[in-house]
Write an enzyme that holds these catalytic residues in place. Structure first.
Site, PDB file in Angstrom:
ATOM      1  N   TYR A 192      49.332  39.920  25.431  1.00  0.00           N
ATOM      2  CA  TYR A 192      49.375  39.972  26.795  1.00  0.00           C
ATOM      3  C   TYR A 192      48.175  40.792  28.023  1.00  0.00           C
ATOM      4  O   TYR A 192      47.826  40.896  29.214  1.00  0.00           O
ATOM      5  CB  TYR A 192      50.622  41.445  27.099  1.00  0.00           C
ATOM      6  CG  TYR A 192      52.040  40.834  26.714  1.00  0.00           C
ATOM      7  CD1 TYR A 192      52.234  40.711  25.496  1.00  0.00           C
ATOM      8  CD2 TYR A 192      53.138  40.448  27.648  1.00  0.00           C
ATOM      9  CE1 TYR A 192      53.406  40.094  25.283  1.00  0.00           C
ATOM     10  CE2 TYR A 192      54.198  39.612  27.165  1.00  0.00           C
ATOM     11  CZ  TYR A 192      54.474  39.724  26.067  1.00  0.00           C
ATOM     12  OH  TYR A 192      55.310  39.049  25.206  1.00  0.00           O
TER      13      TYR A 192
ATOM     14  N   LYS B 220      53.222  42.690  11.862  1.00  0.00           N
ATOM     15  CA  LYS B 220      53.299  41.572  10.702  1.00  0.00           C
ATOM     16  C   LYS B 220      51.899  41.745  10.029  1.00  0.00           C
ATOM     17  O   LYS B 220      50.995  41.158  10.320  1.00  0.00           O
ATOM     18  CB  LYS B 220      53.110  40.627  11.844  1.00  0.00           C
ATOM     19  CG  LYS B 220      53.046  39.256  11.136  1.00  0.00           C
ATOM     20  CD  LYS B 220      54.659  38.758  11.179  1.00  0.00           C
ATOM     21  CE  LYS B 220      54.440  37.405   9.870  1.00  0.00           C
ATOM     22  NZ  LYS B 220      55.827  37.453   9.069  1.00  0.00           N
TER      23      LYS B 220
ATOM     24  N   ASP C 120      59.913  39.993  10.512  1.00  0.00           N
ATOM     25  CA  ASP C 120      60.730  38.279  10.719  1.00  0.00           C
ATOM     26  C   ASP C 120      62.408  39.210  10.122  1.00  0.00           C
ATOM     27  O   ASP C 120      62.968  39.044  10.141  1.00  0.00           O
ATOM     28  CB  ASP C 120      60.142  37.712   9.967  1.00  0.00           C
ATOM     29  CG  ASP C 120      59.064  37.625   8.992  1.00  0.00           C
ATOM     30  OD1 ASP C 120      58.419  39.106   9.491  1.00  0.00           O
ATOM     31  OD2 ASP C 120      58.126  36.815   8.647  1.00  0.00           O
TER      32      ASP C 120
ATOM     33  N   ASP D  64      58.500  42.793  22.937  1.00  0.00           N
ATOM     34  CA  ASP D  64      59.273  42.276  24.596  1.00  0.00           C
ATOM     35  C   ASP D  64      60.015  41.311  23.621  1.00  0.00           C
ATOM     36  O   ASP D  64      61.193  41.109  24.195  1.00  0.00           O
ATOM     37  CB  ASP D  64      58.143  41.024  24.795  1.00  0.00           C
ATOM     38  CG  ASP D  64      58.532  40.466  26.383  1.00  0.00           C
ATOM     39  OD1 ASP D  64      59.539  40.990  26.546  1.00  0.00           O
ATOM     40  OD2 ASP D  64      57.425  39.759  26.603  1.00  0.00           O
TER      41      ASP D  64
END
Ligand code: NAD
Length: 337
Positions: free
Chosen positions: A123, A172, A205, A229
């Site tokens: 972002y 991740k 995930d 988000d």
């Protein structure tokens, strides 16, 4: 008397913000509201989605309640929401998701808090097409050690001071070995300083699946900007939808409170949007202002109206839905009892 900048927002923003202001005023808190326009409304009026006077007003009050702002998808001006978070270094995005009695949803007794890093990574706005033919594009996600440290520490301090039991770091780092790896490394180091709080970490995930299958195993979740988000919308879906999910953007010396949801153009102008999320963002703001009594009374009034199910909006699936305004009036009636 508190001074608060009010940004009504785009789409459903003005109608839900108006209800939130009426509810907060009805609770008896003395607030001088300073209304200003940003987003689409400001483009129409000032040809600028974030005019300087909006920044000046928030610089003065250090506090705002904001309706959702529309950001054009795939082109056009950059997000005003992101710009405000950067401008005031609102590095911590608190997004609670909790069950309400009376809301038909898959789970009961959910009480999750997502602590989303709010200023870095994808972002940060470092992106471009690599050539004039637009044959490829790149976005650079910057994660810093200091940025990771302050948000993870915020999550642990929040957990400790609010009687929360566990912090789960989401990442991740198996694929994003540097950005994800750095965030996870900092999290594991900080976890050792908080032996009173249980700690674990999950790959994003797997986390998405675990939240859907067994959300009650989680308590505080801390993660990077993009994952935060996405997971906060997912969390709101577990408890009955975006209409119920508030958020706070908190920095060292300024804060902006808002709903998690966007401007919902599909239902704008129909008086059917649920005002609960922004009212609860107002409750978070009142707690920030140490107006505990008013915050508790508004929260209880919202809970009662939702539990009764007689004056709630269509997204909560009542037999006979009411409009945005009417739900707000029902909440105000409860405050008067
Ligand atoms: P959205 O959150 O506006 O809407 C998603 C779905 O949820 C829609 O079906 C909508 O009708 C429903 N919904 C949202 N709020 C609701 C409410 N209060 N009551 C009942 N139903 C509600 O997401 P979107 O459609 O992907 O985005 C629309 C615009 O909002 C985009 O321009 C986006 O950039 C912007 N946005 C702004 C913010 C913000 O201001 N912080 C956050 C998210 C999205």
């Amino acid at each position: 008397m508190h001074r608060v900048v009010l940004i009504p927002g785009d789409g459903i923003g003005p109608s839900i913000s108006e209800v939130a202001v009426h509810v907060i005023d009805a609770a008896g808190v003395k607030i001088e509201w300073i209304p200003v326009e940003a987003g689409m409304a400001a483009i129409d009026k000032y040809k600028d989605p974030l005019p300087q006077h909006v920044i000046d007003e928030i610089s003065s009050t250090r506090l705002a309640l904001k309706g959702p702002l529309t950001t054009p998808v795939g082109s056009g001006f950059r997000s005003v929401n992101v710009a405000l978070r950067k401008e005031f270094d609102l590095y911590s995005n608190l997004r609670p998701a909790r069950s309400f009695e009376g809301v038909p949803s898959r789970y009961t007794n959910i009480d999750l808090l997502i602590v989303r890093e709010n200023t870095e990574e994808f972002y940060a706005g470092i992106e471009h097409y690599i050539d004039p033919q637009r044959s490829a594009a790149e976005t650079i996600g910057v994660v810093t050690r200091s940025g990771s440290d302050r948000i993870i520490r915020y999550a642990y301090e929040y957990a400790r001071s609010h009687g929360r039991k566990k912090v789960t770091t989401v990442h991740k780092a198996n694929i994003l070995k540097y950005t994800g790896g750095l965030f996870l490394e900092v999290a594991r180091t900080i976890a050792q300083e908080y032996p009173d709080i249980a700690s674990d970490d999950k790959i994003v995930d797997n986390m998405a699946m675990q939240m859907v299958v067994n959300p009650n195993q989680f308590d505080v979740i801390v993660t990077t900007n993009l994952f935060g988000d996405i997971l906060s919308d997912l969390a709101s879906g577990l408890v009955g939808g975006l209409g119920l999910a508030p958020g706070g953007n908190i920095g060292y010396d300024a804060a902006i409170f808002e709903a998690v949801h966007g401007s919902a153009p599909d239902i704008a102008g129909k008086n059917i949007a649920n005002p609960t999320a922004i009212i609860l963002a107002g409750v978070m703001m009142l707690r920030h202002l140490k107006e505990e009594d008013a915050a508790n009374r508004i929260e209880r009034a919202v809970e009662e109206v939702i539990k009764e199910g007689k004056a709630v909006t269509a997204d909560l699936k009542p037999a006979k839905p009411v409009g945005t305004k009417e739900m707000g009036e029902a909440i105000i009636d409860k405050l008067r009892v």
